[in-house]
Design an enzyme around this catalytic site. Structure first.
Site, PDB file in Angstrom:
ATOM      1  N   LYS A   1      -4.544   9.761   3.556  1.00 46.78           N
ATOM      2  CA  LYS A   1      -5.233   8.852   4.485  1.00 46.78           C
ATOM      3  C   LYS A   1      -6.276   9.570   5.332  1.00 46.78           C
ATOM      4  O   LYS A   1      -6.046  10.683   5.802  1.00 46.78           O
ATOM      5  CB  LYS A   1      -4.171   8.183   5.367  1.00 46.78           C
ATOM      6  CG  LYS A   1      -4.665   7.208   6.396  1.00 46.78           C
ATOM      7  CD  LYS A   1      -5.573   6.132   5.841  1.00 46.78           C
ATOM      8  CE  LYS A   1      -4.992   5.364   4.689  1.00 46.78           C
ATOM      9  NZ  LYS A   1      -6.021   4.583   3.930  1.00 46.78           N
TER      10      LYS A   1
ATOM     11  N   ASP B   1      -1.998  10.869  -1.800  1.00 44.85           N
ATOM     12  CA  ASP B   1      -2.446   9.874  -2.783  1.00 44.85           C
ATOM     13  C   ASP B   1      -2.819  10.510  -4.109  1.00 44.85           C
ATOM     14  O   ASP B   1      -2.732   9.882  -5.160  1.00 44.85           O
ATOM     15  CB  ASP B   1      -3.623   9.070  -2.231  1.00 44.85           C
ATOM     16  CG  ASP B   1      -3.114   8.105  -1.189  1.00 44.85           C
ATOM     17  OD1 ASP B   1      -2.946   8.518  -0.028  1.00 44.85           O
ATOM     18  OD2 ASP B   1      -2.811   6.952  -1.556  1.00 44.85           O
TER      19      ASP B   1
ATOM     20  N   ARG C   1      -7.555  -0.104  -6.763  1.00 38.94           N
ATOM     21  CA  ARG C   1      -7.790   0.948  -5.775  1.00 38.94           C
ATOM     22  C   ARG C   1      -7.975   2.278  -6.532  1.00 38.94           C
ATOM     23  O   ARG C   1      -7.181   2.591  -7.412  1.00 38.94           O
ATOM     24  CB  ARG C   1      -6.622   1.047  -4.764  1.00 38.94           C
ATOM     25  CG  ARG C   1      -6.468  -0.231  -3.935  1.00 38.94           C
ATOM     26  CD  ARG C   1      -5.549  -0.024  -2.740  1.00 38.94           C
ATOM     27  NE  ARG C   1      -6.167   0.799  -1.727  1.00 38.94           N
ATOM     28  CZ  ARG C   1      -5.523   1.307  -0.672  1.00 38.94           C
ATOM     29  NH1 ARG C   1      -4.230   1.070  -0.529  1.00 38.94           N
ATOM     30  NH2 ARG C   1      -6.147   2.045   0.222  1.00 38.94           N
TER      31      ARG C   1
ATOM     32  N   ARG D   1       0.859  -1.179   0.000  1.00 36.91           N
ATOM     33  CA  ARG D   1       0.000   0.000   0.000  1.00 36.91           C
ATOM     34  C   ARG D   1       0.897   1.231   0.000  1.00 36.91           C
ATOM     35  O   ARG D   1       2.108   1.113   0.115  1.00 36.91           O
ATOM     36  CB  ARG D   1      -1.033  -0.001   1.146  1.00 36.91           C
ATOM     37  CG  ARG D   1      -0.686  -0.706   2.412  1.00 36.91           C
ATOM     38  CD  ARG D   1       0.457  -0.120   3.153  1.00 36.91           C
ATOM     39  NE  ARG D   1       0.276   1.312   3.346  1.00 36.91           N
ATOM     40  CZ  ARG D   1       1.229   2.180   3.559  1.00 36.91           C
ATOM     41  NH1 ARG D   1       2.498   1.776   3.628  1.00 36.91           N
ATOM     42  NH2 ARG D   1       0.989   3.454   3.731  1.00 36.91           N
ATOM     43  N   GLY D   2       0.252   2.415  -0.100  1.00 35.87           N
ATOM     44  CA  GLY D   2       1.041   3.633  -0.271  1.00 35.87           C
ATOM     45  C   GLY D   2       1.084   3.947  -1.761  1.00 35.87           C
ATOM     46  O   GLY D   2       1.389   3.061  -2.577  1.00 35.87           O
TER      47      GLY D   2
HETATM   48  O1  MRU Z   1      -4.474   3.083   2.278  1.00 37.87           O
HETATM   49  P1  MRU Z   1      -3.002   3.300   2.143  1.00 37.87           P
HETATM   50  O2  MRU Z   1      -2.196   2.725   3.247  1.00 37.87           O
HETATM   51  O3  MRU Z   1      -2.506   2.903   0.781  1.00 37.87           O
HETATM   52  O4  MRU Z   1      -2.844   4.877   2.242  1.00 37.87           O
HETATM   53  C1  MRU Z   1      -1.567   5.419   2.139  1.00 37.87           C
HETATM   54  C2  MRU Z   1      -1.508   6.863   2.374  1.00 37.87           C
HETATM   55  O5  MRU Z   1      -2.496   7.528   2.586  1.00 37.87           O
HETATM   56  C3  MRU Z   1      -0.147   7.497   2.257  1.00 37.87           C
HETATM   57  O6  MRU Z   1      -0.023   8.575   3.118  1.00 37.87           O
HETATM   58  C4  MRU Z   1       0.046   7.970   0.804  1.00 37.87           C
HETATM   59  O7  MRU Z   1      -0.224   6.940  -0.093  1.00 37.87           O
HETATM   60  C5  MRU Z   1       1.403   8.485   0.584  1.00 37.87           C
HETATM   61  S1  MRU Z   1       2.587   7.206   0.557  1.00 37.87           S
HETATM   62  C6  MRU Z   1       4.107   7.842   0.208  1.00 37.87           C
END
Ligand code: MRU
Length: 352
Positions: free
Chosen positions: A254, A243, A95, A52-53
């Site tokens: 997030k 994101d 996603r 994820r990320g």
């Molecule tokens: O749901 P996730 O864990 O994929 O969400 C991730 C985030 O919100 C991160 O802060 C974002 O992707 C930046 S990662 C460098």
């Protein structure tokens, strides 16, 4: 100066056996690497948050497309082409919020188009090269972001972060945590306050794990403690990842990031976003156009397999929120630091 150049784990890697990923669902208690042997397995891993990320899922999707191509090499040319398109659509369905995913798939489609007169073996090889290049470029972008952003961090004291925007969320080094790593490498005495980040606990499980491994001081707090520490004057800056960033600087990150940004403004604390250019979506004028993923309510009603809310009571689970650009002090990218007005500064950094 401490040197944090090499992380001691790999978020995602291309190998001859398949795409290897550290299973982030099991951290911090177990460190297990999965070897994914088909594009369907990669898509499933992205959906279930094995990885994820935003930048990491972009790279994973590119590797998923490359894997699909390698597995389809024996097909006749027309079937090979339609299979590749099927794999791209599969990756795009995993996603919806992080634009890096769509950016990466589009880049793979461009490679496919430019090699369309070649044999499937050659196209597949080109796609593998491209996915591996994306992984390298992503880590390099994080290191450049770190160099641009380190000066914005306080010389000492607490910096708050939300979710995990670290090496685990990228190909290595991290965006928000990359800026913190670079500041620490430059000799700043920073302690990170990591919001636990309900419901999936990326802060408590992942940010704390990777910072502790690098010997960067980190303290986990629950999400509802941030305002308390800000009001006591114990937080010098906030830095988060993103994101998707709209042309005007509105930023999806997030769930809970928006509340942190409003609290930071109320308490006169700078609020920074660190993200690669691949996270900036200049096609959308404002954050109102960002699709927000709604995830399974079970992530809220349960912690791992333990139910914590009464059976039969519904739960909402929007995975992201949008922070309006007016709360953001600066956006740190690999090409430099954007300041308001973002419509101009983000376009400039993108070479427009
Ligand atoms: O749901 P996730 O864990 O994929 O969400 C991730 C985030 O919100 C991160 O802060 C974002 O992707 C930046 S990662 C460098």
């Amino acid at each position: 100066m401490s040197d944090l150049r090499e992380t001691s784990f790999h978020t995602v890697e291309w190998t001859d056996d398949g795409v290897v990923m550290l299973d982030q669902r099991l951290l911090p208690t177990e460190e297990v690497y999965l070897v994914l042997k088909s594009s369907e397995e990669v898509a499933d891993a992205i959906r279930k948050m094995v990885i994820r990320g935003a930048p990491a899922i972009g790279v994973a999707a590119a590797m998923g497309v490359a894997l699909g191509a390698v597995r389809a090499v024996g097909l006749p040319a027309d079937r090979f082409a339609s299979r590749l398109e099927e794999v791209c659509s599969l990756m795009a369905s995993t996603r919806p919020t992080a634009v890096n995913l769509f950016w990466a798939i589009e880049r793979m489609r461009r490679v496919t188009r430019s090699a369309s007169d070649q044999k499937p073996e050659r196209i597949a090889a080109r796609l593998v090269e491209e996915a591996r290049a994306m992984r390298r470029e992503d880590e390099e972008a994080c290191r450049r972001m770190g160099r641009h952003g380190a000066a914005l961090m306080p010389d000492s004291g607490n910096v708050l972060t939300h979710c995990n925007a670290g090496a685990l969320a990228t190909s290595g080094y991290g965006t928000a945590l990359g800026v913190i790593r670079a500041a620490v490498e430059a000799g700043k005495k920073i302690t990170v306050l990591a919001d636990e980040t309900r419901p999936f606990l990326q802060g408590a499980r992942l940010t704390a794990w990777e910072l502790a491994r690098d010997n960067i001081p980190v303290t986990v707090i629950t999400d509802n403690m941030a305002g308390h520490f800000m009001k006591k004057g114990e937080i010098g800056a906030v830095i988060v990842g993103a994101d998707r960033i709209a042309a005007n600087g509105d930023t999806a990150n997030k769930i809970g990031t928006y509340s942190v940004a409003v609290l930071a403004r109320e308490n006169g604390i700078p609020f920074f976003v660190a993200a690669p250019l691949s996270t900036i979506d200049l096609k959308i004028p404002t954050g109102d156009h960002i699709p927000i993923e709604e995830r399974d309510a079970r992530e809220v009603t349960h912690i791992r397999d333990q139910r914590i809310a009464p059976d039969g009571v519904p739960a909402a689970n929007p995975a992201f929120d949008v922070t309006p650009h007016r709360y953001i002090s600066a956006i740190i990218t690999e090409a430099g630091v954007a300041r308001p007005p973002y419509t101009e500064s983000l376009a400039r950094l993108n070479g427009i």
